[in-house]
Design a protein around this motif. Sequence first.
Motif, short mmCIF file in Angstrom:
data_model
loop_
_atom_site.label_atom_id
_atom_site.label_comp_id
_atom_site.label_asym_id
_atom_site.label_seq_id
_atom_site.Cartn_x
_atom_site.Cartn_y
_atom_site.Cartn_z
N ALA A 160 0.86 -1.19 0.00
CA ALA A 160 0.00 0.00 0.00
C ALA A 160 0.89 1.23 0.00
O ALA A 160 1.86 1.30 0.75
N THR A 167 -7.32 -0.68 -5.49
CA THR A 167 -6.40 -1.81 -5.45
C THR A 167 -6.13 -2.24 -6.89
O THR A 167 -7.06 -2.53 -7.63
N VAL A 215 -1.98 -1.13 -3.56
CA VAL A 215 -3.11 -0.38 -3.03
C VAL A 215 -2.71 1.09 -2.95
O VAL A 215 -1.68 1.42 -2.36
N ALA A 251 -7.32 -2.79 3.38
CA ALA A 251 -7.33 -3.24 1.98
C ALA A 251 -6.32 -4.38 1.78
O ALA A 251 -6.61 -5.36 1.09
#
Length: 502
Positions: free
Chosen positions: A19, A60, A71, A96
């Motif tokens: 992420a 995503t 992400v 996520a």
Amino acid sequence: MNFKYKNDLMNGPVRPGTAIFLFEGDGLPEKRPELSSFRRCFGTLLESGTYAGRHLETVTLYFPVDDTFLVLVGLGKREELTEARLMEAAAKGASALVDLELKEGYLCLPPPEPHGNHTKLLGLMVMGARLGTTKQKNFKSDSDERSTLLKTKTLHFQFLGSKDPLEKPQNIINRADIMALAQLDARYLTDMPPNLMYPETFANEAKRLALRNKLRISVWDHDKLYREGAGGILAVGGGSSHPPALVIMEYDGKPDSLTPPVAIVGKGVTFDSGGLDLKPADSMLHMKTDMAGAAAVLAILQAVAELSLRQKVLGVIPLAENLTGSGAYRPGDVIKMNSGQTVEIVNTDAEGRLLLADGLTVAQKYKPSCLIDLATLTGACQVALGSKCAGIFSTDRDLKNLVVDNGSSMGEMFWELPLIPDYEEEIRSKMADFKQAGSRSGGAINAALFLKKFVRPPLPWVHLDICGPARNARNTPLAPEGATGFGVRTLLNLLTGMSLRT
Ligand code: BES
Ligand code: MN
Ligand code: ZN
């Protein structure tokens, strides 16, 4: 799930689940050769305006060639960034990643400006990630314990664009995690159904945690409360078949020293029906949350021990269930408080201040250096400040500023309301030393002025009315609907700071 620090980003391979956090309008992040395989893809995404990096805007992306997920989480405009927003973004990114059900995930943190330094940023992101990925307990008969276990075992934190900015990053992660876990404990205790969580069961939970953490604890039961003359607590608890109690917990991180403790008192009404001045159904619905202050104090004491702070901390938790049984107190009663002062009852729904007043009196017997109380005290405070901000009242400007500042660096908001001496008229009584409550006008202030009668100057005191922020009406990135554990982070940060200074 574990949190680890890993900063081999500069030359490491692309991770299977990563992420990254982007400011709105920042365009493609530079200086990240390790992400070159993504550059074209999310470059296009940014250029086309499909993804702008607005606050919490999340996508995503999957790259089949590398079998890799990326992400993107938006931080919003740089100048609008707050501590709370950073934590929310971390929560979004972490959840996520967890949703991808990979064994590991990587959170790549942005450069810390404009919000403090690497240490602070890492702490906030860790807390956000923990709060955003922990499931709430429920009592569904078909719920499988294992289903609450995450497939993701480890989240790694790393900084973008800097080699090794931190000395002991794992320490920072562990300490921030203890703070977030304490907040989750407070939520858990508060959200427990009130038929299961009443004064006795709360006290048992406190004993269990005290034993685990080497905290001194004593529990006053009904008879002890009677012998001690804790008339406020006894009055409120009189209408319930579950007797009231008082928990006193002590953490001594400075044995052999004469430094006085910091005292924290939390309102522990395990359910507030309003008593004989019964609440209407809508207002009663969430009144298991009326022990949010108590839960915060218990969670704080536990965390203070886990953090091994060099500080003495006293927790005082008065507990009662405000019901309508035959022993219930009545409007018109005159009661004698633990301080010896007498109070004329005018509304049995103004029970919190009676519990707290006795709690404050007990706490002062330990000669603390300062006194802090947390309470879901008045609907008026929620009307004034809404659900993201607590009211703060104080007799000491330095202590007040300390709480406000620690709050803002932990993403919790406090706004000062005045202790207006002229309003003391509201609680003047013909029958007793004071009336328990004044009119609706200025309700939060009247309640605070009542409490002030039980604090002996010059002891620095702050009263935190957490009525609004103690409960979330809907799911948010950092907390699902229900108890929030508000205040835990702020006070733990404050106590940590005090322990470092001495
Ligand atoms: N526990 C309530 C305050 C409250 C209201 C907490 C809404 C959470 C959400 C408190 O005991 C109470 O009933 N206060 C009364 C005081 C009044 C009777 C003087 C109130 O605010 O109406
Ligand atoms: Mn009440
Ligand atoms: Zn209450």
